[in-house]
Design an enzyme around this catalytic site. Structure first.
Site, PDB file in Angstrom:
ATOM      1  N   VAL A 103       0.826  -1.216   0.000  1.00 50.91           N
ATOM      2  CA  VAL A 103       0.000   0.000   0.000  1.00 50.91           C
ATOM      3  C   VAL A 103       0.858   1.263   0.000  1.00 50.91           C
ATOM      4  O   VAL A 103       0.357   2.361   0.214  1.00 50.91           O
ATOM      5  CB  VAL A 103      -0.951   0.010   1.223  1.00 50.91           C
ATOM      6  CG1 VAL A 103      -1.891  -1.183   1.185  1.00 50.91           C
ATOM      7  CG2 VAL A 103      -0.181   0.039   2.552  1.00 50.91           C
ATOM      8  N   ASP A 104       2.170   1.120  -0.242  1.00 48.09           N
ATOM      9  CA  ASP A 104       3.104   2.233  -0.049  1.00 48.09           C
ATOM     10  C   ASP A 104       3.283   3.139  -1.259  1.00 48.09           C
ATOM     11  O   ASP A 104       3.871   4.218  -1.151  1.00 48.09           O
ATOM     12  CB  ASP A 104       4.468   1.703   0.391  1.00 48.09           C
ATOM     13  CG  ASP A 104       4.966   0.557  -0.483  1.00 48.09           C
ATOM     14  OD1 ASP A 104       4.943   0.696  -1.720  1.00 48.09           O
ATOM     15  OD2 ASP A 104       5.362  -0.484   0.076  1.00 48.09           O
ATOM     16  N   HIS A 119      -4.614  -4.078  -2.379  1.00 51.58           N
ATOM     17  CA  HIS A 119      -5.028  -3.801  -1.000  1.00 51.58           C
ATOM     18  C   HIS A 119      -5.190  -2.304  -0.722  1.00 51.58           C
ATOM     19  O   HIS A 119      -5.197  -1.884   0.430  1.00 51.58           O
ATOM     20  CB  HIS A 119      -4.019  -4.422  -0.027  1.00 51.58           C
ATOM     21  CG  HIS A 119      -4.013  -5.912  -0.077  1.00 51.58           C
ATOM     22  ND1 HIS A 119      -2.899  -6.676   0.241  1.00 51.58           N
ATOM     23  CD2 HIS A 119      -4.982  -6.799  -0.405  1.00 51.58           C
ATOM     24  CE1 HIS A 119      -3.189  -7.964   0.100  1.00 51.58           C
ATOM     25  NE2 HIS A 119      -4.440  -8.055  -0.291  1.00 51.58           N
ATOM     26  N   CYS A 127     -14.141   8.531   3.167  1.00 50.31           N
ATOM     27  CA  CYS A 127     -15.158   8.898   4.148  1.00 50.31           C
ATOM     28  C   CYS A 127     -16.108   7.733   4.377  1.00 50.31           C
ATOM     29  O   CYS A 127     -16.638   7.158   3.416  1.00 50.31           O
ATOM     30  CB  CYS A 127     -15.939  10.126   3.675  1.00 50.31           C
ATOM     31  SG  CYS A 127     -17.277  10.607   4.815  1.00 50.31           S
ATOM     32  N   CYS A 130     -19.996   9.439   3.342  1.00 51.07           N
ATOM     33  CA  CYS A 130     -20.403   9.758   1.971  1.00 51.07           C
ATOM     34  C   CYS A 130     -19.644   8.970   0.910  1.00 51.07           C
ATOM     35  O   CYS A 130     -19.994   9.011  -0.268  1.00 51.07           O
ATOM     36  CB  CYS A 130     -20.266  11.258   1.702  1.00 51.07           C
ATOM     37  SG  CYS A 130     -18.551  11.853   1.606  1.00 51.07           S
ATOM     38  N   GLY A 191       8.659 -11.437  -3.937  1.00 52.45           N
ATOM     39  CA  GLY A 191       8.637 -10.993  -2.544  1.00 52.45           C
ATOM     40  C   GLY A 191       7.327 -11.178  -1.818  1.00 52.45           C
ATOM     41  O   GLY A 191       7.016 -10.413  -0.916  1.00 52.45           O
ATOM     42  N   THR A 192       6.545 -12.190  -2.192  1.00 51.61           N
ATOM     43  CA  THR A 192       5.302 -12.443  -1.484  1.00 51.61           C
ATOM     44  C   THR A 192       5.356 -13.794  -0.795  1.00 51.61           C
ATOM     45  O   THR A 192       5.961 -14.737  -1.308  1.00 51.61           O
ATOM     46  CB  THR A 192       4.082 -12.387  -2.426  1.00 51.61           C
ATOM     47  OG1 THR A 192       2.894 -12.705  -1.689  1.00 51.61           O
ATOM     48  CG2 THR A 192       4.227 -13.350  -3.588  1.00 51.61           C
ATOM     49  N   SER A 235      15.156  -9.431  -4.433  1.00 55.00           N
ATOM     50  CA  SER A 235      14.581  -8.916  -5.677  1.00 55.00           C
ATOM     51  C   SER A 235      15.391  -7.742  -6.220  1.00 55.00           C
ATOM     52  O   SER A 235      15.495  -7.560  -7.429  1.00 55.00           O
ATOM     53  CB  SER A 235      13.126  -8.504  -5.461  1.00 55.00           C
ATOM     54  OG  SER A 235      13.012  -7.498  -4.467  1.00 55.00           O
TER      55      SER A 235
END
Length: 246
Positions: A103-104, A119, A127, A130, A191-192, A235
């Site tokens: 998420v970076d 992700h 929000c 809304c 890398g997972t 990697s």
């Protein structure tokens, strides 16, 4: 390794549609701790208490404080040679899609354009009232637990734009990722851990559609027995050698 590297380069060279599933390991090489292991991001913390809708409902200030800490950590990170190698791969093979569990935002920062953030993104906020979603790159957002948690212009509570435990993936992001996986001629796993679902199932979908599977990891994973080529190592070392070898 050299022979496997040549075989991987040959497979990529003959492909136009390439899928990449990137996990926490690639970001770890930029100094962002992984979620698992002795140096895991959540070591000593129960993620279920921090990254769930219920936790946010019960204690939004603590959840925001935790995510502010993460944002501050990520804000200092920079793309590493692996990120740059994938950006180069997209330039020489425009049919490349990076499906990232991270998420970076480091893939985009490195220059990759065709990125699916499975992700979500820590730099997005949404929000709860809304549904408005927008980018906010202030690493201090929500950092002070003595100040009311961030609010939307409508008055509703803002939350990090990431997928929490117990939540469904964004259907548009998942649709794009799945389509990229099943249409890939070569599918690279980087890398997972291969443990997080449904993201890990993308490798199965690619294999079922006939893609050549290449794994780049520090150690074998549950996906390793099913790949065609295994490249053990960092990697940031392997990918910069792999792309030019095409």
């Amino acid at each position: 390794m050299d022979r496997d590297l040549r075989d991987a380069a040959a497979a990529i060279s003959s492909a136009q549609r390439i899928g990449v599933l990137a996990g926490a390991g690639i970001s770890a090489e930029s100094g962002i701790p992984t979620f698992r292991g002795a140096s895991g991001l959540w070591k000593g913390m129960d993620p279920v208490k921090l990254a769930t809708p219920r936790a946010f409902e019960n204690d939004p200030a603590s959840v925001w404080e935790f995510y502010a800490w993460r944002r501050q950590l990520i804000a200092k990170a920079r793309p590493n040679p692996a990120h740059h190698a994938l950006a180069l791969l997209e330039k020489v093979r425009p049919g490349t899609t990076v499906m990232t569990q991270n998420v970076d935002g480091l893939h985009a920062l490195a220059g990759s354009r065709n990125v699916v953030e499975i992700h979500g993104s820590i730099w997005q906020v949404r929000c709860e009232s809304c549904g408005t979603t927008f980018e906010n790159r202030d690493p201090e957002l929500g950092a002070d637990p003595n100040i009311a948690p961030p609010q939307c212009a409508c008055g509703g509570p803002l939350r990090p734009g990431v997928v929490w435990f117990g939540e469904h993936l964004d259907p548009d992001a998942w649709s794009k990722a799945f389509e990229a996986a099943v249409s890939a001629e070569v599918f690279i796993i980087v890398g997972t851990s291969g443990l997080v679902q449904p993201a890990a199932s993308l490798a199965d979908a690619a294999a079922a559609s006939g893609a050549t599977l290449i794994e780049v990891n520090l150690e074998p994973t549950p996906l390793s027995p099913h790949v065609d080529i295994m490249l053990l190592g960092a990697s940031g070392d392997i990918l910069p050698r792999l792309v030019p070898a095409m």
